[in-house]
Design a protein around this motif. Structure first.
Motif, PDB file in Angstrom:
ATOM      1  N   THR A   9      51.105 -25.708  80.486  1.00  0.00           N
ATOM      2  CA  THR A   9      50.794 -27.029  80.417  1.00  0.00           C
ATOM      3  C   THR A   9      49.234 -27.083  79.868  1.00  0.00           C
ATOM      4  N   ALA A  15      48.194 -34.216  81.391  1.00  0.00           N
ATOM      5  CA  ALA A  15      49.102 -33.184  81.146  1.00  0.00           C
ATOM      6  C   ALA A  15      49.468 -32.352  82.468  1.00  0.00           C
ATOM      7  N   SER A  19      53.121 -32.325  84.393  1.00  0.00           N
ATOM      8  CA  SER A  19      54.009 -31.103  84.450  1.00  0.00           C
ATOM      9  C   SER A  19      53.958 -31.056  86.116  1.00  0.00           C
ATOM     10  N   LEU A  37      51.767 -23.746  87.761  1.00  0.00           N
ATOM     11  CA  LEU A  37      51.381 -24.225  86.565  1.00  0.00           C
ATOM     12  C   LEU A  37      50.403 -23.326  85.997  1.00  0.00           C
ATOM     13  N   LYS A  39      47.616 -23.233  83.094  1.00  0.00           N
ATOM     14  CA  LYS A  39      47.041 -24.191  82.155  1.00  0.00           C
ATOM     15  C   LYS A  39      46.447 -23.578  80.925  1.00  0.00           C
ATOM     16  N   ALA A  77      57.797 -25.188  79.057  1.00  0.00           N
ATOM     17  CA  ALA A  77      56.503 -25.984  78.651  1.00  0.00           C
ATOM     18  C   ALA A  77      56.738 -27.337  78.852  1.00  0.00           C
ATOM     19  N   VAL A  78      55.911 -28.164  79.209  1.00  0.00           N
ATOM     20  CA  VAL A  78      55.873 -29.530  79.454  1.00  0.00           C
ATOM     21  C   VAL A  78      55.165 -30.219  78.322  1.00  0.00           C
ATOM     22  N   HIS A  79      55.784 -30.933  77.609  1.00  0.00           N
ATOM     23  CA  HIS A  79      54.914 -31.507  76.570  1.00  0.00           C
ATOM     24  C   HIS A  79      55.143 -32.997  76.682  1.00  0.00           C
TER      25      HIS A  79
END
Length: 310
Positions: A9, A15, A19, A37, A39, A77-79
């Motif tokens: 993330t 963001a 996430s 997570l 970063k 991945a989280v977008h």
């Protein structure tokens, strides 16, 4: 589901909040899975003193995260979907799209109730060419200034009187628990949103089929279909997230309606149309709408934007 997962993330508060929501959904649905997570700072996060439209390139907020995914340093991945280029690196795909938050832009002001109430010459802040173009059409008498920084930085600049108003994505403010900061949400008729605005995308390696299957509980078909139409529109226009292009799709039963926009940055020309068809043809509808707008002057507008880099 695996015992441990690593989500890549951006390090921004929004963001990480997004996430973290995905992390909580996974851990509550799959009690045996622990989610970490990771970063990652992207190019778009590092360059804060230049308007994004002048930085150039696509994937300003995702490339480094995708590199980590390809290298195996993270598992997913989280977008924010509005940051994701239409063409992804080989071996990666957006496999899961959760239910969308509001796609609308938010008008924020400490003194005025709406864009219409702003006095002549009032300063309004946004970093988006799409927003600038539509604001210039709505209110050509306003002073539109660049606004960069994270959400808290932008809110502070508003509260300190640097701007009379600012425009932010409503979804981000909702997710951060700052809905009370929104003066009003702008309807898509007032300001057409960015492609994918309000939607999240979970990016995976194409080979991780078992992980994809395990995350299906997060997938929201209606959001995926509407975002697919919007992204097909963007793909045909060969645009990134920093060009004066907007699109918004809605789904009613099996019918999808897509509205698309191409505008000159100064708001002097705005091309806007909509198209309706079967949800099964979402991508084809996006392409067709883009072709129509390109043929009616959109190509000349975009050529001018790309040539000037503004």
């Amino acid at each position: 589901m695996r015992n441990q997962l690593r989500i890549g993330t951006r390090a921004s508060l929004l963001a990480v909040t997004q996430s973290t929501w995905v992390k909580i959904q996974i851990e509550s649905t799959c009690p045996g899975t622990q989610v970490e997570l990771v970063k990652i700072t992207t190019k778009g996060d590092r360059i804060l003193d230049v308007p994004l439209a002048k930085v150039g390139g696509k994937g300003l907020f995702v490339k480094e995260i995708e590199d980590a995914l390809l290298a195996g340093a993270i598992d997913l991945a989280v977008h924010s979907m509005k940051d994701v280029p239409t063409e992804l690196p080989e071996g990666l795909h957006i496999g899961i799209i959760p239910a969308r938050e509001t796609p609308c832009d938010a008008f924020l002001s400490t003194r005025y109730a709406s864009v219409e109430e702003l006095p002549t010459g009032a300063c309004i802040g946004t970093s988006s060419l799409r927003r600038k173009a539509q604001l210039a059409t709505l209110r050509p008498d306003l002073t539109i200034l660049d606004l960069r920084g994270n959400v808290d930085t932008r809110l502070r600049k508003l509260e300190e009187g640097e701007f009379d108003a600012i425009i932010l994505a409503g979804a981000g403010l909702h997710r951060l628990g700052k809905t009370d900061k929104i003066t009003t949400l702008l309807t898509p008729e007032q300001m057409l949103p960015a492609i994918g605005q309000g939607a999240l995308g979970i990016e995976l390696r194409e080979t991780d089929t078992e992980l994809l299957a395990g995350l299906q509980f997060l997938h929201h078909r209606a959001t995926a279909v509407t975002v697919a139409a919007e992204r097909a529109f963007l793909l045909r226009l060969e645009g990134g997230c920093q060009v004066p292009i907007g699109a918004h799709a809605t789904l009613s039963g099996d019918q999808i309606t897509l509205t698309g926009l191409i505008a000159a940055v100064d708001g002097s020309i705005v091309l806007k149309e909509h198209i309706t068809g079967s949800a099964r043809e979402a991508a084809a509808l996006g392409t067709a709408l883009a072709e129509s707008l390109l043929s009616k002057g959109g190509k000349a507008i975009l050529d001018a934007v790309y040539c000037t880099g503004s």
